[in-house]
Design an enzyme around this catalytic site. Sequence first.
Site, PDB file in Angstrom:
ATOM      1  CB  CYS A   1      -0.943   0.094   1.191  1.00 16.30           C
ATOM      2  SG  CYS A   1      -2.191  -1.195   1.207  1.00 16.30           S
TER       3      CYS A   1
ATOM      4  NE  ARG B   1       4.533   2.157   0.177  1.00 16.28           N
ATOM      5  CZ  ARG B   1       5.443   1.972   1.117  1.00 16.28           C
ATOM      6  NH1 ARG B   1       6.707   2.134   0.851  1.00 16.28           N
ATOM      7  NH2 ARG B   1       5.086   1.649   2.342  1.00 16.28           N
TER       8      ARG B   1
ATOM      9  CD1 TRP C   1       0.681  -6.470  -2.632  1.00 16.05           C
ATOM     10  CD2 TRP C   1       0.464  -6.826  -0.439  1.00 16.05           C
ATOM     11  NE1 TRP C   1       1.178  -7.719  -2.354  1.00 16.05           N
ATOM     12  CE2 TRP C   1       1.060  -7.965  -1.023  1.00 16.05           C
ATOM     13  CE3 TRP C   1       0.229  -6.830   0.935  1.00 16.05           C
ATOM     14  CZ2 TRP C   1       1.424  -9.088  -0.279  1.00 16.05           C
ATOM     15  CZ3 TRP C   1       0.586  -7.949   1.680  1.00 16.05           C
ATOM     16  CH2 TRP C   1       1.182  -9.059   1.066  1.00 16.05           C
TER      17      TRP C   1
ATOM     18  CG  ASN D   1       1.291   1.448   4.304  1.00 14.90           C
ATOM     19  OD1 ASN D   1       2.429   1.843   4.476  1.00 14.90           O
ATOM     20  ND2 ASN D   1       1.015   0.180   4.147  1.00 14.90           N
ATOM     21  N   GLY D   2      -1.066  -0.080   6.373  1.00 19.36           N
ATOM     22  CA  GLY D   2      -0.796  -0.750   7.639  1.00 19.36           C
ATOM     23  C   GLY D   2      -1.973  -1.630   8.011  1.00 19.36           C
TER      24      GLY D   2
ATOM     25  CD  GLU E   1      18.414 -12.420  -4.940  1.00 20.98           C
ATOM     26  OE1 GLU E   1      17.814 -12.890  -3.974  1.00 20.98           O
ATOM     27  OE2 GLU E   1      18.018 -11.422  -5.560  1.00 20.98           O
TER      28      GLU E   1
ATOM     29  CE  LYS F   1      15.279 -11.240  -7.457  1.00 21.31           C
ATOM     30  NZ  LYS F   1      15.595 -10.391  -6.347  1.00 21.31           N
TER      31      LYS F   1
ATOM     32  CD  GLU G   1      11.220 -11.574  -6.714  1.00 21.49           C
ATOM     33  OE1 GLU G   1      10.434 -11.110  -5.887  1.00 21.49           O
ATOM     34  OE2 GLU G   1      12.433 -11.317  -6.697  1.00 21.49           O
TER      35      GLU G   1
ATOM     36  CG  HIS H   1      21.717 -35.432   2.135  1.00 16.93           C
ATOM     37  ND1 HIS H   1      22.166 -36.633   2.631  1.00 16.93           N
ATOM     38  CD2 HIS H   1      22.809 -34.642   2.023  1.00 16.93           C
ATOM     39  CE1 HIS H   1      23.475 -36.574   2.844  1.00 16.93           C
ATOM     40  NE2 HIS H   1      23.892 -35.367   2.466  1.00 16.93           N
TER      41      HIS H   1
ATOM     42  CE  LYS I   1      12.188  -2.384  -4.458  1.00 16.63           C
ATOM     43  NZ  LYS I   1      12.687  -3.725  -4.798  1.00 16.63           N
TER      44      LYS I   1
HETATM   45  C1  F6R Z   1      12.791 -10.089  -3.812  1.00 17.60           C
HETATM   46  C2  F6R Z   1      12.469  -8.986  -2.941  1.00 17.60           C
HETATM   47  C3  F6R Z   1      12.019  -9.300  -1.562  1.00 17.60           C
HETATM   48  C4  F6R Z   1      12.694  -8.349  -0.563  1.00 17.60           C
HETATM   49  C5  F6R Z   1      12.134  -8.581   0.849  1.00 17.60           C
HETATM   50  C6  F6R Z   1      12.840  -7.717   1.866  1.00 17.60           C
HETATM   51  O1  F6R Z   1      13.199  -9.648  -5.067  1.00 17.60           O
HETATM   52  O2  F6R Z   1      12.533  -7.853  -3.307  1.00 17.60           O
HETATM   53  O3  F6R Z   1      12.288 -10.627  -1.240  1.00 17.60           O
HETATM   54  O4  F6R Z   1      14.069  -8.576  -0.608  1.00 17.60           O
HETATM   55  O5  F6R Z   1      10.770  -8.320   0.872  1.00 17.60           O
HETATM   56  O6  F6R Z   1      12.694  -6.364   1.577  1.00 17.60           O
HETATM   57  P1  F6R Z   1      13.651  -5.278   2.243  1.00 17.60           P
HETATM   58  O7  F6R Z   1      15.021  -5.525   1.717  1.00 17.60           O
HETATM   59  O8  F6R Z   1      13.091  -3.964   1.808  1.00 17.60           O
HETATM   60  O9  F6R Z   1      13.590  -5.501   3.704  1.00 17.60           O
END
Ligand code: F6R
Length: 605
Positions: free
Chosen positions: A2, A29, A78, A104-105, A479, A483, A486, A502, A600
């Site tokens: 949000c 967001r 969101w 937001n929250g 990672e 990537k 997602e 295993h 995000k």
């Molecule tokens: C993946 C991604 C998320 C963030 C996670 C933590 O591409 O962006 O997994 O890494 O939500 O976010 P921050 O770093 O803002 O705490």
Amino acid sequence: MCGIIGRFGADGIDAVDDVLHGLKNLEYRGYDSAGIAVQGPNGIDIHKQSGTIDRLAAELDERPPEPRSHLAIGHTRWSTHGRPTDENAHPHTGCHGRVAVVHNGIIDNHETLRAELTAAGHEFDSETDTEVVAHLVEEYLPGAATPRDAFTRAVGRLEGSYAIALLVDGVDALFATRAGSPLVLGVGETGCFLASDVPAFLDHTDRVVYLEDGDVTVVTADGYAITTLDGEPVDRPVETVEWDPEDTQKGTHDHFMSKEIFEQPTSLSQALQGRVDPATQGVTLERFDPGAFADVSAVHLIGCGTSYHAALYGAILLRQHGVPAQAFLASEYSAVTDSETPLVIGVTQSGETADTLGALRTAQEAGLRTLALTNVVGSTAARECDDVLYIRAGPEIGVAATKTFASQVATLVLLTARITSDVGATPVDPDCLRAITSLPDVVKEVLATSNAFDLATRFHTADAHFFIGRGAAYPVALEGALKLKEISYEHAEGFPAGELKHGPLALVTESTPVIAVFTGHEDERLLANVREVQARGAPVVGLLSESSTTVAGVVDEALTFPDTHPLLSPVPATVQLQLLSYHIANLLNRPIDKPRNLAKSVTVE
Ligand code: F6R
């Protein structure tokens, strides 16, 4: 998670334009639904619907609020409480449309408040927790001396996390407050903004006030006033943001993700600038004089998602240099320690991730020293931790973290150099610190020469993709898999290579390419795992440095990066994996910057 924005413009300003533009910059967001409330002579005009901000903008084009107004609030959602429907989109109003609110929250006690308000005759239109705020203010307005009093009385009833912006019909003022969710005041020549994040108004002003929990802000034609809930004036500094408005635009790229991948030579240079002396390899971290970490006996690194992978890398690095260190997923963290009193490092791009903030608070309650490793100046983590170290990556808008991972890793190398030097542990190899200054060039070359697109065309229809690595290559494998899953929605998993046999090896077939990450450390042992996979018929893509000829002779395909110090290889290796994921997602026509179900900045636990 949000995004909210409020605009109180000077005379002649069209707040709707500014709010819509701000919402576009906050879309990372959340993007389930969007809405706007405009203060007008005939009441508050609400436009809201499920879907993207472009849909909302099209609707506003067809039915523009008349006359133009200098005062409006907006929201991009969101979903947490209630599905992404038109009804649940913000802004929400009370029964009589006297109040409009964006939030937001999460209001934890919304059910109690809803029951109380329903008993008092209020009727609710949505399933959201937010709507109680509008009804509460409406309930208190008749008995309040001023609209501000009704607002603060209502806020005093709320439990949970919130950043709120609110309009009262016929009142030429913008009301806002925060507790646990971010809210920044933008102070411009043409009036003020209140928003979840700076990019919402960076085109208009770079002068900001980072509001604190409990601050109540009221913007009127006379300017802004910040007080406590009880009305005590609060003095907050006006700071200048160093981000460039261009950084929040896609430029010539199709997606923010691609722009941010290609920005890495620059963002890495920024992370390193002034921090490593090329002649002596001495590391200077602003805010940390030599000896600042002298009392550190152990380190906990906590984070979520990509930031957790950086934390894992940091822990491996510290341990390799003799400093006891452990990485934790923030949502699983408990500050329980043995006899150690660790330094707790919160790795968080946004500095607003609720799980990470929760873990840092747990550490603080246990009396541990905390350090925020973050990208966002003035973020909650930066303000709440004892210390802060910025990764200086510039704004990251694409939901998938890219350039911030590289900057986190580079900054963790420098931090490790400082901690090891302060505590007398094994020093970081001067060759590594020499090589780190060339890391931006190494990444530049990867970006110019990558064959990730060719591999993406070959493997984008595979049944699943597995990523394996050992040591510092393991976080890279995790990672790479994160990537890919997602942004492409394809099944992807990262494993420590030694664990394959295993259990996960049962998943490996001819249709599951395995990407093996070679960083120049433990390459022999990883090759043994590669052979196990090949024996099951899976094609193996080796991610390796240019001089790794032995490895190149074994793997079936190669994604290479220029030679660098093995401790730094995770950076160019990850860039190749970012490109691979990006191309696969593009070939599959996925909405790369806005993957389904994600946002995000995740400000709920
Ligand atoms: C993946 C991604 C998320 C963030 C996670 C933590 O591409 O962006 O997994 O890494 O939500 O976010 P921050 O770093 O803002 O705490």
